[in-house]
Scaffold this motif. Structure first.
Motif, PDB file in Angstrom:
ATOM      1  N   TYR A  87       0.825  -1.210   0.000  1.00 44.94           N
ATOM      2  CA  TYR A  87       0.000   0.000   0.000  1.00 44.94           C
ATOM      3  C   TYR A  87       0.860   1.261   0.000  1.00 44.94           C
ATOM      4  CZ  TYR A  87      -3.849  -3.133   1.004  1.00 44.94           C
ATOM      5  OH  TYR A  87      -4.775  -4.145   0.926  1.00 44.94           O
ATOM      6  N   ALA A  88       1.977   1.226   0.698  1.00 39.42           N
ATOM      7  CA  ALA A  88       2.854   2.395   0.731  1.00 39.42           C
ATOM      8  C   ALA A  88       3.405   2.716  -0.659  1.00 39.42           C
ATOM      9  CB  ALA A  88       4.003   2.157   1.713  1.00 39.42           C
ATOM     10  N   VAL A  89       3.761   1.685  -1.418  1.00 44.00           N
ATOM     11  CA  VAL A  89       4.302   1.909  -2.756  1.00 44.00           C
ATOM     12  C   VAL A  89       3.233   2.478  -3.686  1.00 44.00           C
ATOM     13  CG1 VAL A  89       5.165   0.728  -4.814  1.00 44.00           C
ATOM     14  CG2 VAL A  89       6.142   0.204  -2.576  1.00 44.00           C
ATOM     15  N   ILE A  90       2.001   1.984  -3.590  1.00 49.15           N
ATOM     16  CA  ILE A  90       0.921   2.505  -4.430  1.00 49.15           C
ATOM     17  C   ILE A  90       0.639   3.971  -4.099  1.00 49.15           C
ATOM     18  CG2 ILE A  90      -1.535   2.322  -4.956  1.00 49.15           C
ATOM     19  CD1 ILE A  90      -1.308  -0.652  -4.715  1.00 49.15           C
ATOM     20  N   TYR A  91       0.549   4.287  -2.813  1.00 45.94           N
ATOM     21  CA  TYR A  91       0.311   5.682  -2.426  1.00 45.94           C
ATOM     22  C   TYR A  91       1.495   6.566  -2.817  1.00 45.94           C
ATOM     23  CZ  TYR A  91      -3.670   4.038   0.314  1.00 45.94           C
ATOM     24  OH  TYR A  91      -4.868   3.484   0.703  1.00 45.94           O
ATOM     25  N   LEU A  92       2.698   6.030  -2.709  1.00 46.98           N
ATOM     26  CA  LEU A  92       3.880   6.807  -3.090  1.00 46.98           C
ATOM     27  C   LEU A  92       3.861   7.107  -4.583  1.00 46.98           C
ATOM     28  CD1 LEU A  92       6.622   8.041  -2.406  1.00 46.98           C
ATOM     29  CD2 LEU A  92       7.643   5.774  -2.760  1.00 46.98           C
ATOM     30  N   ALA A  93       3.462   6.131  -5.393  1.00 49.71           N
ATOM     31  CA  ALA A  93       3.371   6.366  -6.838  1.00 49.71           C
ATOM     32  C   ALA A  93       2.367   7.473  -7.153  1.00 49.71           C
ATOM     33  CB  ALA A  93       2.973   5.076  -7.548  1.00 49.71           C
ATOM     34  N   ALA A  94       1.258   7.499  -6.404  1.00 50.07           N
ATOM     35  CA  ALA A  94       0.266   8.559  -6.616  1.00 50.07           C
ATOM     36  C   ALA A  94       0.818   9.918  -6.201  1.00 50.07           C
ATOM     37  CB  ALA A  94      -1.000   8.248  -5.826  1.00 50.07           C
ATOM     38  N   ILE A  95       1.593   9.955  -5.124  1.00 48.21           N
ATOM     39  CA  ILE A  95       2.162  11.224  -4.654  1.00 48.21           C
ATOM     40  C   ILE A  95       3.211  11.741  -5.627  1.00 48.21           C
ATOM     41  CG2 ILE A  95       3.544  12.279  -2.822  1.00 48.21           C
ATOM     42  CD1 ILE A  95       2.173  10.372  -0.853  1.00 48.21           C
ATOM     43  N   ILE A  96       4.027  10.835  -6.145  1.00 52.82           N
ATOM     44  CA  ILE A  96       5.072  11.251  -7.085  1.00 52.82           C
ATOM     45  C   ILE A  96       4.463  11.834  -8.358  1.00 52.82           C
ATOM     46  CG2 ILE A  96       6.931  10.379  -8.566  1.00 52.82           C
ATOM     47  CD1 ILE A  96       7.632   8.412  -6.370  1.00 52.82           C
ATOM     48  N   GLY A  97       3.280  11.356  -8.729  1.00 54.16           N
ATOM     49  CA  GLY A  97       2.630  11.847  -9.935  1.00 54.16           C
ATOM     50  C   GLY A  97       2.033  13.237  -9.820  1.00 54.16           C
ATOM     51  N   ILE A  98       2.047  13.816  -8.629  1.00 50.40           N
ATOM     52  CA  ILE A  98       1.514  15.168  -8.447  1.00 50.40           C
ATOM     53  C   ILE A  98       2.475  16.202  -9.032  1.00 50.40           C
ATOM     54  CG2 ILE A  98       0.778  16.883  -6.744  1.00 50.40           C
ATOM     55  CD1 ILE A  98       0.025  14.593  -4.891  1.00 50.40           C
ATOM     56  N   ASP A  99       1.954  17.153  -9.730  1.00 46.16           N
ATOM     57  CA  ASP A  99       2.768  18.203 -10.359  1.00 46.16           C
ATOM     58  C   ASP A  99       3.490  19.015  -9.277  1.00 46.16           C
ATOM     59  OD1 ASP A  99       3.875  20.222 -11.872  1.00 46.16           O
ATOM     60  OD2 ASP A  99       2.099  20.484 -13.132  1.00 46.16           O
ATOM     61  N   LYS A 100       4.792  19.167  -9.428  1.00 45.93           N
ATOM     62  CA  LYS A 100       5.607  19.882  -8.445  1.00 45.93           C
ATOM     63  C   LYS A 100       5.266  21.376  -8.368  1.00 45.93           C
ATOM     64  CE  LYS A 100       7.914  16.163  -7.512  1.00 45.93           C
ATOM     65  NZ  LYS A 100       7.672  15.457  -6.232  1.00 45.93           N
TER      66      LYS A 100
END
Length: 326
Positions: A199-212
């Motif tokens: 679950y941490a990896v899935i949520y991390l992938a979603a966070i990384i996809g957020i525009d900086k």
């Protein structure tokens, strides 16, 4: 007047026909590309649904082929379901299954998002990758292997908990596999430890996809790191949170058989807090050998899960239509 009407209707019919032809010309190749996968799904996922009829038959293990047993099995209606609903343990196994899964869902959400945020904030990316890999490792190990690790901790005579950890705190030794009161705490810890990396990896992938650029604008406006998390990160990963939570809700009547059977070593003294639908049906199958009883439990779990997913999606759709699964 009639001529005017005809001139309006005829081109409209030709337009619809042209649109249909254009649709298949444009998207037909994609349907053709999907055809192999669709055929596999139909054969692997939908044709076996005919096996749901086993739940309404009395089929026992015999020397004949299973197909012959299936065809000649006696129709018993809903009698197989009575095994779940009329037994004296019905309330206990249902309570344990649902209660544990609710706790698992909450822990996977809170701890999974928390670790994803921490990984995202780590400045040393190599160190972050190392931590992610270490955390993800238990997810790939089976409960058969992990059960021996659990036993090394909770063995009453030689376990690390009794011989080392409890002594550090001055506590007395515990008969872990005879005292059921500890396992409502132990099982959520074990489940979280094994699956939280996923679950941490899935949520991390979603966070990384957020525009900086969102964070840069917030930093210029003077927003703190915590304010950015609550105002930017959490709203933007909300669709992922909702999807994962709904998928877990759909399996709320299922239990991780390895966790409740192997980790507890199927100790009878722990049944009051560790017996769930899956382990109960397994034990009933070993005693009676009636395949119909196990099929009835699986059919019941599937129907309830399907209804729960539809219900939760309906609620989400009423609150926020864009976040609904379908």
């Amino acid at each position: 007047m009639e001529q005017a009407t005809q001139t309006v209707v005829q081109p409209k019919a030709r337009k619809v026909k042209t649109l249909n032809q254009g649709y298949w010309q444009k998207y037909g190749v994609f349907y053709l590309m999907m055809a192999p996968a669709l055929i596999v799904i139909i054969i692997n996922n939908y044709l076996p649904m005919a096996g749901a009829l086993i739940a309404f038959k009395k089929i026992t293990y015999e020397s004949r082929s299973f197909f012959v047993n299936f065809m000649n099995g006696e129709w018993v209606g809903l009698k197989n379901f009575e095994f779940l609903f009329k037994t004296s343990d019905a309330w206990r196994i249902t309570r344990n299954t649902v209660a544990y899964n609710l706790v698992f869902i909450v822990l996977n959400l809170i701890i999974g998002v928390a670790f994803a945020l921490m990984f995202n904030m780590m400045r040393n990316r190599r160190l972050a990758k190392l931590h992610q890999t270490i955390m993800f490792l238990p997810f790939f190990l089976s409960w058969v292997i992990l059960s021996y690790l659990v036993y090394a901790f909770f063995n009453p005579a030689l376990g690390i908990m009794n011989k080392e950890i409890l002594h550090w705190f001055g506590a007395s030794e515990v008969e872990w596999y005879s005292d059921p009161k500890w396992w409502p705490l132990v099982l959520p810890i074990l489940n979280t430890w094994k699956g939280i990396g996923y679950y941490a990896v899935i949520y991390l992938a979603a966070i990384i996809g957020i525009d900086k650029e969102y964070y840069e604008a917030a930093t210029i406006d003077g927003a703190s790191r915590m304010k950015q998390v609550w105002s930017i990160t959490m709203p933007l990963i909300r669709p992922v949170i909702i999807v994962l939570t709904m998928l877990q809700i759909g399996r709320i009547f299922y239990a991780d058989f390895g966790l409740f059977f192997n980790a507890t070593r199927n100790a009878g003294a722990l049944y009051d807090t560790t017996l769930v639908i899956d382990t109960y049906v397994y034990q009933g199958f070993l005693v009676s050998g009636n395949i119909g009883l196990s099929s009835a439990a699986g059919f019941y779990q599937a129907i309830v899960g399907f209804v729960l997913v539809l219900g939760s999606n309906f609620i989400v759709r009423r609150v926020s239509k864009d976040d609904a699964l379908f």
